[in-house]
Design an enzyme around this catalytic site. Structure first.
Site, PDB file in Angstrom:
ATOM      1  N   LYS A   1      26.356  19.540 -59.235  1.00 13.88           N
ATOM      2  CA  LYS A   1      26.686  20.201 -57.961  1.00 13.88           C
ATOM      3  C   LYS A   1      28.190  20.321 -57.697  1.00 13.88           C
ATOM      4  O   LYS A   1      28.626  21.269 -57.059  1.00 13.88           O
ATOM      5  CB  LYS A   1      26.027  19.459 -56.797  1.00 13.88           C
ATOM      6  CG  LYS A   1      24.526  19.687 -56.695  1.00 13.88           C
ATOM      7  CD  LYS A   1      23.967  18.950 -55.490  1.00 13.88           C
ATOM      8  CE  LYS A   1      22.547  19.358 -55.199  1.00 13.88           C
ATOM      9  NZ  LYS A   1      22.037  18.749 -53.967  1.00 13.88           N
TER      10      LYS A   1
ATOM     11  N   ASP B   1      21.906  22.929 -48.495  1.00 15.81           N
ATOM     12  CA  ASP B   1      21.306  21.649 -48.064  1.00 15.81           C
ATOM     13  C   ASP B   1      21.529  21.402 -46.567  1.00 15.81           C
ATOM     14  O   ASP B   1      20.632  20.915 -45.868  1.00 15.81           O
ATOM     15  CB  ASP B   1      21.900  20.469 -48.851  1.00 15.81           C
ATOM     16  CG  ASP B   1      21.306  20.346 -50.256  1.00 15.81           C
ATOM     17  OD1 ASP B   1      20.181  20.843 -50.469  1.00 15.81           O
ATOM     18  OD2 ASP B   1      21.964  19.753 -51.126  1.00 15.81           O
TER      19      ASP B   1
HETATM   20  N1  LIG Z   1      14.681  17.183 -49.280  1.00 16.57           N
HETATM   21  C1  LIG Z   1      15.607  17.873 -49.933  1.00 16.57           C
HETATM   22  O1  LIG Z   1      15.668  19.102 -49.872  1.00 16.57           O
HETATM   23  C2  LIG Z   1      16.637  17.157 -50.752  1.00 16.57           C
HETATM   24  C3  LIG Z   1      17.795  17.839 -51.175  1.00 16.57           C
HETATM   25  C4  LIG Z   1      18.751  17.146 -51.931  1.00 16.57           C
HETATM   26  C5  LIG Z   1      18.520  15.806 -52.248  1.00 16.57           C
HETATM   27  N2  LIG Z   1      17.371  15.197 -51.843  1.00 16.57           N
HETATM   28  C6  LIG Z   1      17.119  13.768 -52.137  1.00 16.57           C
HETATM   29  O2  LIG Z   1      18.171  13.021 -51.513  1.00 16.57           O
HETATM   30  C7  LIG Z   1      18.523  11.885 -52.281  1.00 16.57           C
HETATM   31  C8  LIG Z   1      20.038  11.897 -52.530  1.00 16.57           C
HETATM   32  O3  LIG Z   1      20.372  13.039 -53.299  1.00 16.57           O
HETATM   33  P1  LIG Z   1      21.896  13.447 -53.602  1.00 16.57           P
HETATM   34  O4  LIG Z   1      21.838  14.732 -54.307  1.00 16.57           O
HETATM   35  O5  LIG Z   1      22.733  13.332 -52.382  1.00 16.57           O
HETATM   36  O6  LIG Z   1      22.297  12.292 -54.638  1.00 16.57           O
HETATM   37  P2  LIG Z   1      23.740  11.632 -54.911  1.00 16.57           P
HETATM   38  O7  LIG Z   1      24.823  12.620 -54.714  1.00 16.57           O
HETATM   39  O8  LIG Z   1      23.621  10.929 -56.200  1.00 16.57           O
HETATM   40  O9  LIG Z   1      23.863  10.524 -53.731  1.00 16.57           O
HETATM   41  C9  LIG Z   1      23.042   9.385 -53.732  1.00 16.57           C
HETATM   42  C10 LIG Z   1      23.214   8.628 -52.420  1.00 16.57           C
HETATM   43  O10 LIG Z   1      22.253   7.561 -52.389  1.00 16.57           O
HETATM   44  C11 LIG Z   1      22.950   6.296 -52.340  1.00 16.57           C
HETATM   45  N3  LIG Z   1      22.185   5.339 -53.151  1.00 16.57           N
HETATM   46  C12 LIG Z   1      21.611   5.575 -54.364  1.00 16.57           C
HETATM   47  N4  LIG Z   1      20.964   4.456 -54.768  1.00 16.57           N
HETATM   48  C13 LIG Z   1      21.156   3.519 -53.805  1.00 16.57           C
HETATM   49  C14 LIG Z   1      20.730   2.176 -53.653  1.00 16.57           C
HETATM   50  N5  LIG Z   1      19.983   1.553 -54.573  1.00 16.57           N
HETATM   51  N6  LIG Z   1      21.099   1.515 -52.541  1.00 16.57           N
HETATM   52  C15 LIG Z   1      21.848   2.115 -51.591  1.00 16.57           C
HETATM   53  N7  LIG Z   1      22.276   3.395 -51.672  1.00 16.57           N
HETATM   54  C16 LIG Z   1      21.929   4.084 -52.770  1.00 16.57           C
HETATM   55  C17 LIG Z   1      24.339   6.566 -52.884  1.00 16.57           C
HETATM   56  O11 LIG Z   1      25.234   5.593 -52.413  1.00 16.57           O
HETATM   57  P3  LIG Z   1      26.608   5.276 -53.206  1.00 16.57           P
HETATM   58  O12 LIG Z   1      27.613   6.293 -52.734  1.00 16.57           O
HETATM   59  O13 LIG Z   1      26.926   3.888 -52.803  1.00 16.57           O
HETATM   60  O14 LIG Z   1      26.297   5.400 -54.684  1.00 16.57           O
HETATM   61  C18 LIG Z   1      24.594   7.972 -52.272  1.00 16.57           C
HETATM   62  O15 LIG Z   1      24.899   7.868 -50.899  1.00 16.57           O
HETATM   63  C19 LIG Z   1      17.666  11.976 -53.554  1.00 16.57           C
HETATM   64  O16 LIG Z   1      16.520  11.181 -53.367  1.00 16.57           O
HETATM   65  C20 LIG Z   1      17.264  13.440 -53.629  1.00 16.57           C
HETATM   66  O17 LIG Z   1      16.021  13.645 -54.278  1.00 16.57           O
HETATM   67  C21 LIG Z   1      16.438  15.835 -51.089  1.00 16.57           C
END
Ligand SMILES: NC(=O)c1ccc[n+]([C@@H]2O[C@H](COP(=O)([O-])OP(=O)(O)OC[C@H]3O[C@@H](n4cnc5c(N)ncnc54)[C@H](OP(=O)(O)O)[C@@H]3O)[C@@H](O)[C@H]2O)c1
Length: 285
Positions: free
Chosen positions: A71, A107
Protein backbone atom coordinates in the site's frame (compact mmCIF):
# COMPACT_ATOMS: atom_id res chain seq x y z
CA UNK A 1 -19.74 -14.83 -17.38
CA UNK A 2 -18.50 -14.56 -20.96
CA UNK A 3 -14.96 -13.25 -21.37
CA UNK A 4 -14.42 -11.59 -24.74
CA UNK A 5 -11.71 -9.54 -26.41
CA UNK A 6 -13.38 -6.42 -24.99
CA UNK A 7 -13.58 -7.54 -21.36
CA UNK A 8 -11.89 -5.06 -19.03
CA UNK A 9 -9.61 -6.51 -16.37
CA UNK A 10 -9.33 -5.40 -12.74
CA UNK A 11 -7.58 -7.15 -9.90
CA UNK A 12 -5.97 -7.10 -6.49
CA UNK A 13 -2.25 -7.35 -5.77
CA UNK A 14 -0.73 -8.45 -2.49
CA UNK A 15 1.24 -11.16 -0.73
CA UNK A 16 -0.26 -13.35 0.61
CA UNK A 17 -3.36 -13.01 -1.58
CA UNK A 18 -5.10 -16.40 -1.46
CA UNK A 19 -7.45 -15.27 1.36
CA UNK A 20 -8.80 -12.23 -0.53
CA UNK A 21 -12.57 -11.77 -0.88
CA UNK A 22 -12.24 -9.05 -3.51
CA UNK A 23 -12.70 -11.29 -6.61
CA UNK A 24 -15.93 -12.75 -5.18
CA UNK A 25 -17.22 -9.29 -4.24
CA UNK A 26 -16.34 -7.44 -7.45
CA UNK A 27 -17.23 -10.19 -9.95
CA UNK A 28 -20.67 -10.50 -8.30
CA UNK A 29 -21.04 -6.71 -8.63
CA UNK A 30 -19.90 -6.58 -12.28
CA UNK A 31 -22.21 -9.43 -13.29
CA UNK A 32 -25.26 -8.13 -11.50
CA UNK A 33 -25.28 -4.86 -13.46
CA UNK A 34 -24.10 -6.41 -16.73
CA UNK A 35 -20.61 -4.85 -16.87
CA UNK A 36 -18.10 -6.53 -19.19
CA UNK A 37 -15.41 -6.58 -16.49
CA UNK A 38 -13.55 -9.37 -14.72
CA UNK A 39 -11.61 -9.28 -11.44
CA UNK A 40 -8.60 -11.48 -10.59
CA UNK A 41 -6.13 -11.87 -7.71
CA UNK A 42 -2.39 -11.51 -8.40
CA UNK A 43 0.26 -12.59 -5.93
CA UNK A 44 3.04 -9.99 -6.22
CA UNK A 45 6.23 -10.14 -4.17
CA UNK A 46 7.59 -6.83 -2.83
CA UNK A 47 10.64 -7.13 -5.13
CA UNK A 48 8.34 -7.40 -8.17
CA UNK A 49 6.21 -4.33 -7.39
CA UNK A 50 7.66 -2.11 -10.12
CA UNK A 51 7.31 -4.81 -12.77
CA UNK A 52 3.71 -5.43 -11.69
CA UNK A 53 2.88 -1.74 -12.14
CA UNK A 54 4.59 -1.73 -15.56
CA UNK A 55 2.55 -4.85 -16.38
CA UNK A 56 -0.64 -2.99 -15.45
CA UNK A 57 0.22 -0.35 -18.05
CA UNK A 58 1.40 -2.84 -20.70
CA UNK A 59 -1.63 -5.10 -20.34
CA UNK A 60 -4.05 -2.17 -20.03
CA UNK A 61 -5.45 -3.42 -16.74
CA UNK A 62 -8.22 -0.98 -15.82
CA UNK A 63 -7.97 -1.02 -12.05
CA UNK A 64 -6.22 -2.57 -9.09
CA UNK A 65 -6.87 -2.93 -5.40
CA UNK A 66 -3.66 -2.92 -3.42
CA UNK A 67 -3.25 -4.81 -0.19
CA UNK A 68 -0.47 -5.73 2.22
CA UNK A 69 2.46 -5.24 1.89
CA UNK A 70 2.27 -2.86 -1.11
CA UNK A 71 0.00 0.00 0.00
CA UNK A 72 2.86 2.44 0.64
CA UNK A 73 5.51 1.08 -1.74
CA UNK A 74 3.25 1.47 -4.79
CA UNK A 75 2.99 5.24 -4.36
CA UNK A 76 6.35 5.96 -6.03
CA UNK A 77 5.27 4.05 -9.15
CA UNK A 78 2.07 6.00 -9.84
CA UNK A 79 1.57 9.14 -11.94
CA UNK A 80 -0.83 10.95 -9.59
CA UNK A 81 -1.92 10.28 -6.02
CA UNK A 82 -5.05 11.69 -4.41
CA UNK A 83 -4.29 14.13 -1.54
CA UNK A 84 -5.80 11.97 1.24
CA UNK A 85 -3.81 8.92 0.04
CA UNK A 86 -0.66 11.06 -0.03
CA UNK A 87 -1.26 12.32 3.50
CA UNK A 88 -1.81 8.85 4.96
CA UNK A 89 0.94 7.42 2.71
CA UNK A 90 -1.23 4.49 1.65
CA UNK A 91 -2.94 3.62 -1.66
CA UNK A 92 -5.50 0.80 -1.89
CA UNK A 93 -6.98 1.59 -5.33
CA UNK A 94 -5.35 2.34 -8.69
CA UNK A 95 -7.16 3.54 -11.81
CA UNK A 96 -5.55 3.24 -15.24
CA UNK A 97 -6.92 6.07 -17.37
CA UNK A 98 -5.32 6.33 -20.81
CA UNK A 99 -2.12 4.81 -19.44
CA UNK A 100 -1.85 7.26 -16.54
CA UNK A 101 -2.05 5.58 -13.15
CA UNK A 102 -4.06 7.38 -10.42
CA UNK A 103 -3.82 6.29 -6.77
CA UNK A 104 -6.62 6.57 -4.17
CA UNK A 105 -7.37 5.28 -0.71
CA UNK A 106 -10.98 4.18 -0.17
CA UNK A 107 -10.51 2.71 3.35
CA UNK A 108 -11.38 5.99 5.07
CA UNK A 109 -14.53 6.74 3.07
CA UNK A 110 -15.51 3.06 3.32
CA UNK A 111 -15.26 3.06 7.11
CA UNK A 112 -17.22 6.31 7.46
CA UNK A 113 -19.93 5.09 5.08
CA UNK A 114 -20.16 1.81 7.05
CA UNK A 115 -20.78 3.81 10.24
CA UNK A 116 -23.28 6.21 8.68
CA UNK A 117 -25.25 3.56 6.76
CA UNK A 118 -25.61 1.71 10.07
CA UNK A 119 -27.01 4.75 11.86
CA UNK A 120 -23.85 6.01 13.58
CA UNK A 121 -23.43 9.78 13.32
CA UNK A 122 -20.01 11.43 13.72
CA UNK A 123 -20.89 15.08 14.23
CA UNK A 124 -20.44 16.05 17.87
CA UNK A 125 -18.99 12.62 18.74
CA UNK A 126 -15.74 11.43 20.28
CA UNK A 127 -14.05 8.46 18.61
CA UNK A 128 -11.42 6.11 20.03
CA UNK A 129 -9.41 4.46 17.25
CA UNK A 130 -7.16 1.48 18.00
CA UNK A 131 -4.27 1.01 15.55
CA UNK A 132 -1.98 3.19 13.48
CA UNK A 133 -1.30 0.92 10.47
CA UNK A 134 -2.38 1.49 6.86
CA UNK A 135 -6.12 1.08 7.39
CA UNK A 136 -6.10 3.01 10.69
CA UNK A 137 -4.29 5.98 9.10
CA UNK A 138 -6.85 6.26 6.32
CA UNK A 139 -9.76 5.94 8.77
CA UNK A 140 -8.19 8.48 11.14
CA UNK A 141 -7.76 11.03 8.37
CA UNK A 142 -11.40 10.69 7.31
CA UNK A 143 -12.61 10.77 10.95
CA UNK A 144 -10.55 13.81 11.92
CA UNK A 145 -12.50 15.89 9.42
CA UNK A 146 -15.94 14.82 10.72
CA UNK A 147 -15.82 13.74 14.37
CA UNK A 148 -15.50 16.30 17.17
CA UNK A 149 -12.71 14.52 19.04
CA UNK A 150 -10.37 11.67 18.19
CA UNK A 151 -7.90 9.57 20.19
CA UNK A 152 -5.48 7.10 18.55
CA UNK A 153 -3.92 4.26 20.56
CA UNK A 154 -1.39 1.80 19.19
CA UNK A 155 0.93 -0.99 20.36
CA UNK A 156 3.87 1.00 18.96
CA UNK A 157 3.15 4.31 20.66
CA UNK A 158 5.49 6.28 18.37
CA UNK A 159 3.26 5.41 15.41
CA UNK A 160 0.17 6.67 17.24
CA UNK A 161 1.97 9.90 18.16
CA UNK A 162 3.19 10.43 14.60
CA UNK A 163 -0.33 9.87 13.25
CA UNK A 164 -1.84 12.30 15.78
CA UNK A 165 0.72 14.98 14.82
CA UNK A 166 0.07 14.47 11.12
CA UNK A 167 -3.69 14.81 11.65
CA UNK A 168 -3.31 17.88 13.85
CA UNK A 169 -1.37 19.57 11.03
CA UNK A 170 -3.86 18.69 8.31
CA UNK A 171 -7.13 19.07 10.25
CA UNK A 172 -6.26 21.65 12.97
CA UNK A 173 -7.82 19.55 15.74
CA UNK A 174 -6.26 18.27 18.95
CA UNK A 175 -5.79 14.49 18.62
CA UNK A 176 -4.92 12.39 21.69
CA UNK A 177 -2.52 9.45 21.38
CA UNK A 178 -1.28 6.64 23.60
CA UNK A 179 -0.59 2.94 24.02
CA UNK A 180 -2.86 -0.09 23.71
CA UNK A 181 -2.66 -0.74 27.49
CA UNK A 182 -6.03 -1.39 29.18
CA UNK A 183 -5.34 1.70 31.28
CA UNK A 184 -5.00 3.99 28.25
CA UNK A 185 -8.03 2.32 26.66
CA UNK A 186 -10.11 2.82 29.81
CA UNK A 187 -9.16 6.50 30.15
CA UNK A 188 -9.98 7.26 26.52
CA UNK A 189 -13.03 5.05 26.22
CA UNK A 190 -14.97 6.43 29.18
CA UNK A 191 -16.10 9.59 27.36
CA UNK A 192 -16.05 8.17 23.81
CA UNK A 193 -19.16 7.48 21.77
CA UNK A 194 -17.53 5.29 19.11
CA UNK A 195 -14.78 2.65 19.34
CA UNK A 196 -13.05 1.37 16.20
CA UNK A 197 -10.60 -1.51 16.20
CA UNK A 198 -8.22 -1.09 13.25
CA UNK A 199 -5.50 -3.35 14.66
CA UNK A 200 -5.11 -6.93 13.45
CA UNK A 201 -6.01 -8.29 16.91
CA UNK A 202 -8.80 -10.88 16.76
CA UNK A 203 -8.07 -11.93 13.18
CA UNK A 204 -8.25 -15.61 12.27
CA UNK A 205 -6.71 -17.86 13.63
CA UNK A 206 -6.43 -15.94 16.96
CA UNK A 207 -10.15 -16.00 17.55
CA UNK A 208 -10.02 -15.62 21.34
CA UNK A 209 -8.06 -12.33 21.32
CA UNK A 210 -9.53 -8.85 21.74
CA UNK A 211 -7.82 -5.49 22.22
CA UNK A 212 -10.35 -4.39 24.87
CA UNK A 213 -11.23 -6.02 28.21
CA UNK A 214 -14.99 -6.86 28.22
CA UNK A 215 -15.56 -4.89 31.45
CA UNK A 216 -14.64 -1.64 29.64
CA UNK A 217 -17.46 -2.06 27.10
CA UNK A 218 -20.91 -0.62 27.77
CA UNK A 219 -24.25 0.50 26.39
CA UNK A 220 -24.33 3.85 24.56
CA UNK A 221 -21.22 2.89 22.65
CA UNK A 222 -20.96 2.06 18.95
CA UNK A 223 -18.22 -0.48 18.20
CA UNK A 224 -16.84 -1.22 14.74
CA UNK A 225 -14.20 -3.95 14.43
CA UNK A 226 -12.67 -3.65 10.95
CA UNK A 227 -11.39 -7.24 11.21
CA UNK A 228 -13.90 -9.20 9.10
CA UNK A 229 -12.53 -12.73 9.32
CA UNK A 230 -14.01 -14.17 11.57
CA UNK A 231 -17.36 -12.59 10.75
CA UNK A 232 -17.91 -11.91 14.45
CA UNK A 233 -14.71 -11.17 16.39
CA UNK A 234 -14.33 -11.57 20.14
CA UNK A 235 -14.49 -7.78 20.50
CA UNK A 236 -17.78 -7.72 18.54
CA UNK A 237 -19.23 -10.53 20.69
CA UNK A 238 -18.16 -8.85 23.94
CA UNK A 239 -19.54 -5.50 22.76
CA UNK A 240 -22.88 -7.07 21.84
CA UNK A 241 -23.08 -8.73 25.26
CA UNK A 242 -22.41 -5.37 26.93
CA UNK A 243 -25.35 -3.85 25.02
CA UNK A 244 -23.26 -1.76 22.61
CA UNK A 245 -24.24 -1.21 18.96
CA UNK A 246 -21.94 -3.34 16.79
CA UNK A 247 -20.93 -2.72 13.17
CA UNK A 248 -19.18 -5.57 11.37
CA UNK A 249 -15.90 -5.18 9.48
CA UNK A 250 -17.74 -6.63 6.48
CA UNK A 251 -19.60 -3.32 6.21
CA UNK A 252 -16.34 -1.41 5.77
CA UNK A 253 -15.08 -4.06 3.34
CA UNK A 254 -18.20 -3.60 1.20
CA UNK A 255 -18.15 0.21 1.20
CA UNK A 256 -14.42 0.56 0.53
CA UNK A 257 -14.89 -1.98 -2.28
CA UNK A 258 -17.92 -0.08 -3.59
CA UNK A 259 -15.87 3.14 -3.72
CA UNK A 260 -13.13 1.36 -5.76
CA UNK A 261 -15.78 -0.19 -8.05
CA UNK A 262 -17.17 3.27 -8.76
CA UNK A 263 -13.70 4.69 -9.50
CA UNK A 264 -13.02 1.95 -12.08
CA UNK A 265 -16.44 1.70 -13.73
CA UNK A 266 -18.11 5.08 -13.18
CA UNK A 267 -21.27 3.13 -12.18
CA UNK A 268 -23.04 2.96 -8.83
CA UNK A 269 -21.88 -0.19 -7.04
CA UNK A 270 -24.59 -2.78 -6.31
CA UNK A 271 -23.79 -2.85 -2.59
CA UNK A 272 -26.47 -5.42 -1.65
CA UNK A 273 -25.20 -7.95 -4.20
CA UNK A 274 -21.59 -7.41 -3.15
CA UNK A 275 -22.48 -7.85 0.55
CA UNK A 276 -24.39 -11.07 -0.16
CA UNK A 277 -21.45 -12.53 -2.13
CA UNK A 278 -18.98 -11.74 0.67
CA UNK A 279 -21.23 -13.07 3.44
CA UNK A 280 -21.87 -16.28 1.47
CA UNK A 281 -18.15 -16.84 1.17
CA UNK A 282 -17.36 -15.98 4.80
CA UNK A 283 -20.01 -18.34 6.15
CA UNK A 284 -18.64 -21.18 3.97
CA UNK A 285 -15.14 -21.11 5.54
N1 LIG B 1 -12.82 -4.22 6.82
C1 LIG B 1 -12.00 -3.74 5.90
O1 LIG B 1 -12.41 -3.27 4.83
C2 LIG B 1 -10.52 -3.73 6.14
C3 LIG B 1 -9.68 -2.94 5.33
C4 LIG B 1 -8.30 -2.94 5.58
C5 LIG B 1 -7.80 -3.72 6.63
N2 LIG B 1 -8.65 -4.49 7.36
C6 LIG B 1 -8.15 -5.30 8.50
O2 LIG B 1 -7.56 -4.40 9.44
C7 LIG B 1 -6.45 -4.98 10.09
C8 LIG B 1 -5.24 -4.04 9.94
O3 LIG B 1 -4.91 -3.91 8.57
P1 LIG B 1 -3.80 -2.88 8.05
O4 LIG B 1 -3.83 -2.95 6.59
O5 LIG B 1 -3.95 -1.55 8.71
O6 LIG B 1 -2.47 -3.59 8.59
P2 LIG B 1 -1.07 -2.93 9.04
O7 LIG B 1 -0.78 -1.72 8.24
O8 LIG B 1 -0.10 -4.03 9.07
O9 LIG B 1 -1.36 -2.46 10.57
C9 LIG B 1 -1.54 -3.41 11.58
C10 LIG B 1 -2.00 -2.71 12.86
O10 LIG B 1 -2.32 -3.72 13.83
C11 LIG B 1 -1.44 -3.59 14.97
N3 LIG B 1 -1.13 -4.94 15.45
C12 LIG B 1 -0.84 -6.03 14.68
N4 LIG B 1 -0.65 -7.10 15.49
C13 LIG B 1 -0.81 -6.66 16.77
C14 LIG B 1 -0.75 -7.29 18.03
N5 LIG B 1 -0.47 -8.60 18.17
N6 LIG B 1 -0.97 -6.55 19.13
C15 LIG B 1 -1.26 -5.23 19.03
N7 LIG B 1 -1.35 -4.57 17.85
C16 LIG B 1 -1.12 -5.28 16.74
C17 LIG B 1 -0.22 -2.84 14.46
O11 LIG B 1 0.43 -2.21 15.53
P3 LIG B 1 2.00 -1.81 15.43
O12 LIG B 1 2.05 -0.47 14.74
O13 LIG B 1 2.43 -1.77 16.84
O14 LIG B 1 2.68 -2.91 14.64
C18 LIG B 1 -0.91 -1.83 13.49
O15 LIG B 1 -1.53 -0.80 14.22
C19 LIG B 1 -6.27 -6.35 9.42
O16 LIG B 1 -6.91 -7.31 10.23
C20 LIG B 1 -6.99 -6.23 8.10
O17 LIG B 1 -7.51 -7.46 7.63
C21 LIG B 1 -9.99 -4.50 7.16
Amino acid sequence: MTITGKTRVCGVIGEPIEHTLSPIMHNAGFQSIGLDYVFLAFRVKPADMEEAVNGMRALNIRGLNVTMPHKTAIINHLDRVDLSAQIVNSVNTVLNKENLLFGFNTDGVGALKALKENGVELKGRKVLLLGAGGAARAIAYALAKEADELAVLNRTVKQAQALAKLLERSCSKKIASGSLSQNDIQINLQDSDILINATAIGMKPKLDESPVAPKLLRKNLAVMDIVYNPLETKLAKDAKEAGAKVISGVEMLIYQGAASFEIWTGKTAPVGVMRKAVLNQLTKV
